[in-house]
Design an enzyme around this catalytic site. Structure first.
Site, PDB file in Angstrom:
ATOM      1  N   ASN A   6      19.172  69.020  58.019  1.00 16.87           N
ATOM      2  CA  ASN A   6      18.792  70.196  57.232  1.00 16.87           C
ATOM      3  C   ASN A   6      17.898  71.092  58.098  1.00 16.87           C
ATOM      4  O   ASN A   6      16.712  70.830  58.243  1.00 16.87           O
ATOM      5  CB  ASN A   6      18.058  69.713  55.967  1.00 16.87           C
ATOM      6  CG  ASN A   6      17.604  70.858  55.082  1.00 16.87           C
ATOM      7  OD1 ASN A   6      17.986  72.010  55.296  1.00 16.87           O
ATOM      8  ND2 ASN A   6      16.788  70.543  54.095  1.00 16.87           N
ATOM      9  N   HIS A  91      17.173  70.714  46.394  1.00 20.06           N
ATOM     10  CA  HIS A  91      16.121  70.365  47.365  1.00 20.06           C
ATOM     11  C   HIS A  91      14.762  70.718  46.766  1.00 20.06           C
ATOM     12  O   HIS A  91      14.630  71.731  46.061  1.00 20.06           O
ATOM     13  CB  HIS A  91      16.342  71.132  48.673  1.00 20.06           C
ATOM     14  CG  HIS A  91      15.453  70.610  49.762  1.00 20.06           C
ATOM     15  ND1 HIS A  91      14.134  70.993  49.872  1.00 20.06           N
ATOM     16  CD2 HIS A  91      15.681  69.709  50.744  1.00 20.06           C
ATOM     17  CE1 HIS A  91      13.594  70.334  50.892  1.00 20.06           C
ATOM     18  NE2 HIS A  91      14.518  69.559  51.434  1.00 20.06           N
ATOM     19  N   GLU A 161      14.362  62.019  48.035  1.00 22.50           N
ATOM     20  CA  GLU A 161      13.392  62.677  48.914  1.00 22.50           C
ATOM     21  C   GLU A 161      12.062  62.868  48.181  1.00 22.50           C
ATOM     22  O   GLU A 161      11.887  63.877  47.481  1.00 22.50           O
ATOM     23  CB  GLU A 161      13.897  64.056  49.316  1.00 22.50           C
ATOM     24  CG  GLU A 161      15.155  64.058  50.138  1.00 22.50           C
ATOM     25  CD  GLU A 161      15.206  65.282  51.037  1.00 22.50           C
ATOM     26  OE1 GLU A 161      15.214  65.092  52.264  1.00 22.50           O
ATOM     27  OE2 GLU A 161      15.198  66.408  50.526  1.00 22.50           O
TER      28      GLU A 161
HETATM   29  P1  PGA Z   1      11.581  66.544  56.825  1.00 25.23           P
HETATM   30  O1  PGA Z   1      12.421  67.247  55.685  1.00 25.23           O
HETATM   31  O2  PGA Z   1      12.508  65.629  57.556  1.00 25.23           O
HETATM   32  O3  PGA Z   1      11.053  67.645  57.651  1.00 25.23           O
HETATM   33  O4  PGA Z   1      10.501  65.753  56.127  1.00 25.23           O
HETATM   34  C1  PGA Z   1      13.414  66.567  54.974  1.00 25.23           C
HETATM   35  C2  PGA Z   1      13.975  67.469  53.927  1.00 25.23           C
HETATM   36  O5  PGA Z   1      13.208  68.272  53.359  1.00 25.23           O
HETATM   37  O6  PGA Z   1      15.181  67.445  53.640  1.00 25.23           O
END
Ligand code: PGA
Length: 247
Positions: A6, A91, A161
């Site tokens: 992402n 998200h 997440e």
């Molecule tokens: P990060 O983000 O790996 O920078 O923690 C993950 C995400 O928000 O999908």
């Protein structure tokens, strides 16, 4: 192993995007990892046109509307026409910007209707001792999947997440033990929503502070199918170390 990269708004320069694509193709070939790149939407066309079959592409979000007088909105159909096969939906950064559970459910449905596989992000903002965070994760999954048919529900990839881990470094990520518990919990919730025995086949990913330093331990957690990676996916060297460690 499935890795969704992402890029958020980290990559604003097409040359960098192309360098990451080249490296991702190499990694996919060398490590037998399925890599899905989620670039900023306007880069999809240029990147997807060159892709070969080695990596796939995702939209970082899709609109909750399907067309009409909505300046600035990008529909699921437009993303598919631009080369995406997947769509990240719900998200936490979109939820913070105003996406409600209802909008997320609409986005998931529009993605599916346009042949995009949704990667549905769920996760709690904080962990409380009473376990209310479990209720909120259950609610996020249920509200997005409930309106769908059994066949559609089976296609949704879940990305767990926790908000408190996103954007942090490896030492602040979830521990493998806590992740194991959460994956089991999510699979239990899915078992109530998916027809027959298909919950065992559902894909469940983890995201939030995944880096080369912790990905190996997290990958050993039972029933984790892969990772949604933010900041560590936006530099070719860092991403290479991460994918190699995960594989
Ligand atoms: P990060 O983000 O790996 O920078 O923690 C993950 C995400 O928000 O999908």
């Amino acid at each position: 192993m499935l890795i969704v990269a992402n890029w958020k708004a980290y990559i604003a320069d097409l040359k960098k995007a192309q360098a990451l694509l080249t490296q991702s193709k190499r990694l996919a070939r060398a490590t037998n990892t399925t890599i899905i790149l989620a670039p900023p939407g306007p880069f999809l066309g240029a990147l997807a046109a060159k892709r070969g079959n080695l990596v796939a592409f995702a939209a970082q979000d899709v609109s909750s509307i399907t067309g009409g007088a909505h300046t600035g909105e990008v529909t699921a159909l437009t993303y598919r026409e631009s080369g995406a096969a997947y769509a990240i939906v719900g998200h936490s950064e979109r939820r913070t910007a105003g996406d409600t559970g209802e909008m997320v459910a609409e986005k998931v449905a529009h993605a599916l209707a346009n042949e995009l596989t949704p990667v549905l992000c769920v996760g709690e903002a904080v962990r409380d001792e009473q376990g209310r965070y479990l209720v909120s994760v259950r609610e996020q999954i249920t509200s997005a999947l409930m309106p769908l048919t059994g066949k559609e529900r089976r296609q949704v990839i879940i990305a767990y997440e926790p908000r408190w881990a996103i954007g942090q470094h490896a030492e602040h990520a979830i521990t493998p033990t806590d992740l194991g518990e959460m994956i089991l919990y999510i699979r239990k919730v899915l078992a109530e929503l998916l027809p027959g025995r298909s919950a065992t086949g559902a894909q469940v990913l983890y995201g939030g502070a995944v880096e080369a330093e912790n990905v190996r331990a997290l990958a050993q957690v039972a029933q984790v199918d892969g990772f949604l990676v933010g900041h560590a996916s936006t530099d070719p060297g860092t991403f290479t170390a991460l994918v190699r460690a995960a594989a």
